[in-house]
Design a protein around this motif. Structure first.
Motif, mmCIF file in Angstrom:
data_model
loop_
_atom_site.group_PDB
_atom_site.id
_atom_site.type_symbol
_atom_site.label_atom_id
_atom_site.label_comp_id
_atom_site.label_asym_id
_atom_site.label_seq_id
_atom_site.Cartn_x
_atom_site.Cartn_y
_atom_site.Cartn_z
ATOM 1 N N ASP A 113 -8.076 7.293 -1.328
ATOM 2 C CA ASP A 113 -8.415 5.915 -0.956
ATOM 3 C C ASP A 113 -9.316 5.975 0.271
ATOM 4 O OD1 ASP A 113 -8.361 3.141 -0.587
ATOM 5 O OD2 ASP A 113 -6.271 3.083 0.095
ATOM 6 N N HIS A 176 -1.633 2.813 5.435
ATOM 7 C CA HIS A 176 -0.418 3.063 4.646
ATOM 8 C C HIS A 176 -0.280 4.536 4.312
ATOM 9 C CE1 HIS A 176 -3.277 3.279 1.227
ATOM 10 N NE2 HIS A 176 -3.907 2.320 1.891
ATOM 11 N N GLU A 240 -12.204 3.569 6.168
ATOM 12 C CA GLU A 240 -10.909 4.142 5.780
ATOM 13 C C GLU A 240 -11.073 5.584 5.322
ATOM 14 O OE1 GLU A 240 -9.243 2.426 2.176
ATOM 15 O OE2 GLU A 240 -7.231 3.065 2.729
HETATM 16 MG MG MG Z 1 -5.959 1.768 1.734
#
Ligand code: MG
Ligand code: MG
Length: 257
Positions: A113, A176, A240
């Motif tokens: 991700d 996360h 990210e």
């Molecule tokens: Mg994410």
């Protein structure tokens, strides 16, 4: 332990499991770079989505986002005041836009991700500074993230870079844990107080993802039920990386592009 408590437990990964996460991470990093090369005025958001749909189909890769809680696209495409979870619509990019592209990939059951905000054509110096500061805040968080530090140490490092530049830290959307599921415990806020919160352990894999705004960081959600925007309409950026804590060293980035 109740089912709910078990569901909230951090899932530590072995070195071998972290190695198994590398292909998904690499795929996401590489594909984001390719999408970045495609960006110019006139390109439709759906063209970017289609590029990934075709590539993943060719390589037999599962698009993590498509169908996730009903999300209808393979990428999230968030333009200007849109922060995250934007739809890859027929909208055409314009000179001076900034676009945040968030992308997942699932390979052999493991998820990567990553997100980056890109400039389209020539952007204002203020927009460029927002991109630079947000990227820098992610790298500050990653450089602090290592075995033994606290969750608040990482959030504080991110927050300080963003706020010292005069920008806002989005609070309602956070990083996360990640592994076989895209979203695992713990949550990783982009703000915090040093010396507080969970201690980072060997085998944790985290998606750190600061979102910063030029104006007030309060958010709203559009009528599509997904697209998160700044309430005041100010520009927002999002970076990210998926990172692994496997040795006594700063976190290792799995989604390098
Ligand atoms: Mg994410
Ligand atoms: Mg993401």
């Amino acid at each position: 332990m109740t089912t709910e408590q078990r569901a909230r437990q951090v899932i530590l990964k072995s070195d071998a499991e972290i190695d198994m996460m590398r292909p998904a991470g690499r795929m996401v990093g590489e594909t984001l770079s390719e999408l970045g090369e495609m960006l110019k005025p006139g390109v439709k958001l759906s063209d970017l989505d289609q590029y990934v749909i075709d590539k993943y189909a060719r390589l037999d890769i599962t698009p993590t986002f498509l169908g996730y809680q009903g999300f209808p696209h393979t990428i999230c495409a968030s333009v200007n005041e849109e922060i995250v979870h934007g739809f890859a619509t027929e909208r055409r990019l314009e000179d001076g836009d900034i676009i945040s592209i968030d992308l997942g990939a699932t390979i052999n059951g493991w998820v990567g991700d990553s997100a980056r905000t890109f400039a389209v054509g020539t952007i204002t110096s203020e927009a460029q500074r927002l991109l630079d500061v947000t990227r820098e805040s992610l790298m500050a968080g990653i450089s602090v993230a290592r075995i033994g530090v606290r969750k608040g140490d990482i959030g504080a490092a991110i927050q300080e870079v963003i706020e010292s530049a005069g920008y806002g830290v989005v609070r309602g959307y956070v990083g996360h844990g990640i592994g076989r599921a895209m979203h695992e415990p713990p949550t990783m806020p982009n703000h915090g107080r040093r010396g507080t919160g969970m201690t980072m352990r060997r085998g944790m894999v985290l998606a750190l993802e600061p979102m910063a705004t030029i104006g007030d960081p309060a958010t709203a959600v559009l009528d599509d039920g997904w697209t998160v925007v700044t309430a005041d309409g100010s520009l927002s950026a999002h970076f990210e990386h998926t990172v692994a804590l496997r040795q006594d060293a700063p976190a290792e980035i799995l989604t390098q592009g």
